[in-house]
Design an enzyme around this catalytic site. Sequence first.
Site, short mmCIF file in Angstrom:
data_model
loop_
_atom_site.label_atom_id
_atom_site.label_comp_id
_atom_site.label_asym_id
_atom_site.label_seq_id
_atom_site.Cartn_x
_atom_site.Cartn_y
_atom_site.Cartn_z
N SER A 84 -96.34 -47.72 40.70
CA SER A 84 -95.68 -46.41 40.61
C SER A 84 -94.66 -46.27 41.74
CB SER A 84 -96.75 -45.30 40.65
OG SER A 84 -96.18 -44.03 40.43
N ARG A 121 -100.14 -30.31 40.78
CA ARG A 121 -101.08 -31.36 40.39
C ARG A 121 -101.33 -31.37 38.88
NH1 ARG A 121 -102.66 -36.36 41.57
NH2 ARG A 121 -104.86 -36.74 41.17
N ASP A 143 -96.35 -44.50 28.82
CA ASP A 143 -95.95 -43.93 30.11
C ASP A 143 -94.68 -43.11 29.93
OD1 ASP A 143 -95.19 -43.36 32.73
OD2 ASP A 143 -95.61 -45.37 33.48
N HIS A 181 -99.05 -43.37 32.32
CA HIS A 181 -98.68 -43.90 33.63
C HIS A 181 -99.91 -44.32 34.45
CE1 HIS A 181 -96.18 -44.52 37.12
NE2 HIS A 181 -96.85 -43.63 37.82
#
Lengths: 371, 371
Positions: free
Chosen positions: A149, A218, A317, A350
């Site tokens: 990432s 988040r 993703d 992801h």
Amino acid sequence: MTEFIPPGTRFIDLPSPFPMKRGGALVGARMAYETWGTQDPAGGNAILILTGLSPDAHARSHDGDPAPGWWDAMIGPGRPIDTDRWFVVCVNSLGSCKGSTGPASTDPETGAVYRLGFPELSIEDGADAAAHVVRALGIGRLACVIGNSMGGMTALSLLARHPGLARAHVNICGAARALPFSIAIRSLQREAIRLDPDWNGGRYDEATYPESGMRMARKLGVITYRSALEWDGRFGRVRLESDRRDDDDPFGLEFEVESYLEGHARRFVRRFDPNCYLYLSRSMDWFDIGDSVDGDTAAGLSALQVERALAIGVQTDILFPLQQQQQIAEGLRAGGVDASFLPLASPQGHDAFLVDIERFGPAVGGFLDAL
Amino acid sequence: MTEFIPPGTRFIDLPSPFPMKRGGALVGARMAYETWGTQDPAGGNAILILTGLSPDAHARSHDGDPAPGWWDAMIGPGRPIDTDRWFVVCVNSLGSCKGSTGPASTDPETGAVYRLGFPELSIEDGADAAAHVVRALGIGRLACVIGNSMGGMTALSLLARHPGLARAHVNICGAARALPFSIAIRSLQREAIRLDPDWNGGRYDEATYPESGMRMARKLGVITYRSALEWDGRFGRVRLESDRRDDDDPFGLEFEVESYLEGHARRFVRRFDPNCYLYLSRSMDWFDIGDSVDGDTAAGLSALQVERALAIGVQTDILFPLQQQQQIAEGLRAGGVDASFLPLASPQGHDAFLVDIERFGPAVGGFLDAL
């Protein structure tokens, strides 16, 4: 405001001053790291792991900290990143709050927490800091640098700024530059934090932590880290039992998927510093490996020097879409690197590299075994 | 708090009381609608358009309101929905703030704005209210009901609850049930509004409109309405000119894509009522055409009675993904309907039906021409 440092963390001081790419310098800064396995006397068996935005250096349990790490299933004796063969180093990113110096650390020059007084942070700074750790550990040349990432960006930057430091590279759900969709998502996450009155221009404390902003950030993160396909199979339209619902709140949690997001948010807030989040998030938006060649991303990639590389992507993703890992492999190949692109059919989006060990284990392990 | 009613809007009163699916009833409620073209004496040339969450009934300009409508390119003489042949009706959704009764309307029984005192709103209520408009206009049977996005849900519900009311159906980027990814997105949008202190449990006014919550909700909406592919071509990594940036804000707008989102948010807030947004958004989460058959979505679809149907989806739609329109077509076919599924390669994501007229025009026009 607060740092969250795993008990087994070790530290290496950065050169002081440590110049930052966009201006300014850090004084008395340090990097947190952990290791597994034994370093060859010749130093040729070292693997560096560079993480995504939020993980600490505790990728796996060890004697100094038996708690499970965030990549336990991938690292260890006989595991894909086999510690019987490899000396594995994981660093906490510069700018984080998990041991490496960042906005939540104390500025030795003022005695106060940096907060927004921390210099502008770029991916390149993180790469330079990680490269310093490698050299300080006596590693002349890494067998491989693995970046996940955001860490995939950091790894590319490390290859660009420290040619010869790594023989091989595995890029996992990374990118050679930030795309506008991902920038938009991260911009919105940062806006949620900044809109929280408790953020207060970065001047919060324990009592006034910007909890609702961090929860929003988040939750949006988790939504974009996973995939619609996975969630349909996992949650469908299942509703919460009535005893887990608040009947007085007409717009409160009702579906399992909402409760799942809520749980993720609760586990994250007050475990990550909001200013560090802002700095690291913004550093990703800024990144383009082509920056030093007039924004020509392909040219930036083709200038990288490694012998072998593998870029792994995931079909589901949406944050670092498959085309970005394909771009990395093609760009490296154009520069003469023996580089492969491996698209995986993981349903988990992801985050698949954290959970779909069935696919990622053989992919990473196979590459390393052949080194 | 405020309703936003286009000048050419007409109204039809709903039966009073108008019972709501989840309990309660509306007294003195009305539906806003607009029409184009001329109704056949036999009444067989009527097309009903059901909209997504935010549009009003002003789908196209007309003598009563020359302002462009939200689907001008699709409706009109010689256009895909050809008003030389069809009598086109568009209704504003029940629960909206654009003329039809909703949480921003005045409750005639109390003389005060409904706010959260509005009964729980479901897609089915919107379908019943739209069906009433059709009948009140003297239309015995619609030639076709077209539903976009949320309107695709409403259209399916109309077919289920009012069998025989439509001969044909075009479902555009709609769904037979809400999936957890979309529920998660909408839940987060509602949370952003509810977290804004100015929302105040729905008791805001002009001076205390929950602007930051609505901005967040809208930006997240726009992100999920478009696609990464489109934005890469459209914005890339282009940065704002320095005179459009606020140098005093270290996390302020920097990239064009951030400015684009900001512009969308500014045009939306104070043009849509936050409580109406919450009600309509939640109604989508609740929808499953299989609700009346033990949650068996396929069974719910196969029970629908129309002669012909077309379900159009877009490959880059992440909010109502392609599989959902495929499910609609397959479910209808299982019930004996002559139904087709048409996946389009539009890069614009969920919003493609508003902008990719090159693809959507022939698709919808071709279907209608053959009726």
